[in-house]
Design an enzyme around this catalytic site. Structure first.
Site, short mmCIF file in Angstrom:
data_model
loop_
_atom_site.label_atom_id
_atom_site.label_comp_id
_atom_site.label_asym_id
_atom_site.label_seq_id
_atom_site.Cartn_x
_atom_site.Cartn_y
_atom_site.Cartn_z
N SER A 119 15.19 17.15 -10.32
CA SER A 119 16.36 16.82 -9.27
C SER A 119 17.82 18.05 -9.36
CB SER A 119 16.79 15.34 -9.75
OG SER A 119 16.08 14.24 -10.43
N1 SAH Z 1 13.94 14.64 -14.92
C1 SAH Z 1 12.90 15.40 -14.85
C2 SAH Z 1 12.77 14.79 -13.42
C3 SAH Z 1 11.57 13.66 -12.88
S1 SAH Z 1 10.69 13.74 -11.28
C4 SAH Z 1 13.51 16.66 -14.86
O1 SAH Z 1 14.54 17.47 -14.93
O2 SAH Z 1 13.02 17.75 -14.41
C5 SAH Z 1 10.48 11.99 -12.56
C6 SAH Z 1 9.22 11.91 -13.13
O3 SAH Z 1 8.91 10.59 -14.57
C7 SAH Z 1 8.26 12.56 -13.46
O4 SAH Z 1 7.87 13.54 -13.67
C8 SAH Z 1 6.87 11.64 -13.18
O5 SAH Z 1 5.92 11.97 -13.42
C9 SAH Z 1 7.68 11.11 -14.42
N2 SAH Z 1 7.33 9.12 -14.36
C10 SAH Z 1 7.30 8.25 -13.51
N3 SAH Z 1 6.79 6.73 -13.46
C11 SAH Z 1 7.20 6.75 -14.73
C12 SAH Z 1 7.00 6.35 -16.01
N4 SAH Z 1 6.43 4.74 -16.41
N5 SAH Z 1 6.98 6.40 -17.10
C13 SAH Z 1 7.41 7.69 -17.67
N6 SAH Z 1 7.54 8.72 -16.90
C14 SAH Z 1 7.26 8.24 -15.06
#
Ligand code: SAH
Length: 219
Positions: free
Chosen positions: A70
């Protein structure tokens, strides 16, 4: 001078990070603890070296596997909303990705648990945390939709992926007075804050946002 070749010069220096903090202030992030956390965590070390010069820009960036880190504003905003000027003990994050948001949360909370469904991202982030000596953030490979009951209750839960409803299991893992922050919706999303007051859940909808979707199961 540090021996670490990626310690940060030019576009990745502490000065560049300082400019990011100034921008966050202009964008109305006012929580001093959040601004300090954003000033400490070296964002450029959470992304691919080829994108390093853009690490402190006000933009989301790819982190592989179709996922994104993000932009700095949204990380700061969600952290500020989760904290709400309280001292945080335990925090849960869903969607570790590259681990940046969880590392920022680790600066404002005693302990963070972060869950990621993609095993390869968990592995990369585990190595990154070891290199950066981040010790108060625990990584779990699993479906965050179910949360992590063993660590509950949490003072705050941050979901970094969008979903059409608040996952029921996560609501139940909030401490009394705890706050859950998430992007609500699929195509059209808004930032949602849920505050638990006993067995009441008070919802507050805020600005429009754009996140990747929360997906079921693990990969
Ligand atoms: N907080 C992160 C941004 C992540 S983008 C950062 O600082 O980089 C969102 C993430 O959520 C992705 O890596 C995706 O694989 C994960 N995601 C999506 N659905 C999920 C679920 N049900 N459980 C755990 N992770 C999930």
């Amino acid at each position: 001078m540090s021996n670490n070749p990626r310690a940060g010069i030019g576009m990745t220096s502490a000065r560049t990070r300082g400019r990011m903090i100034e921008r966050l202030r202009e964008q109305k992030i006012s929580d001093a603890m959040v601004l300090a956390a954003m000033g400490v965590v070296p964002r450029h070390l959470f992304i691919d070296q080829a994108l390093e010069s853009r690490a402190y820009d006000d933009t989301a960036l790819p982190i592989g596997f179709g996922q994104t880190i993000s932009n700095p504003y949204i990380v700061a905003r969600m952290t500020e909303l989760a904290r709400n000027n309280r001292a945080l003990q335990r925090v849960l994050e869903i969607g570790t990705g590259c681990g940046y948001q969880a590392a920022v949360l680790g600066q404002v909370a005693k302990e963070v648990v972060t869950m990621e469904r993609i095993a390869a991202l968990v592995g990369q982030t585990r190595k990154r945390y070891r290199d950066l000596r981040i010790n108060n953030v625990k990584l779990k490979h699993g479906d965050g939709m179910q949360g992590y009951a063993e660590g509950a209750p949490y003072d705050a839960i941050v979901i970094a992926a969008a979903f059409a409803a608040v996952p029921e299991a996560l609501k139940m893992q909030l401490a009394d007075g705890g706050r859950l922050v998430m992007p609500l919706g699929d195509d059209q999303q808004v930032l949602l804050v849920v505050t638990r007051l006993g067995n009441e859940f008070v919802e507050e909808k805020l600005e429009a946002v754009k996140f990747v979707p929360l997906l079921p199961g693990v990969a």
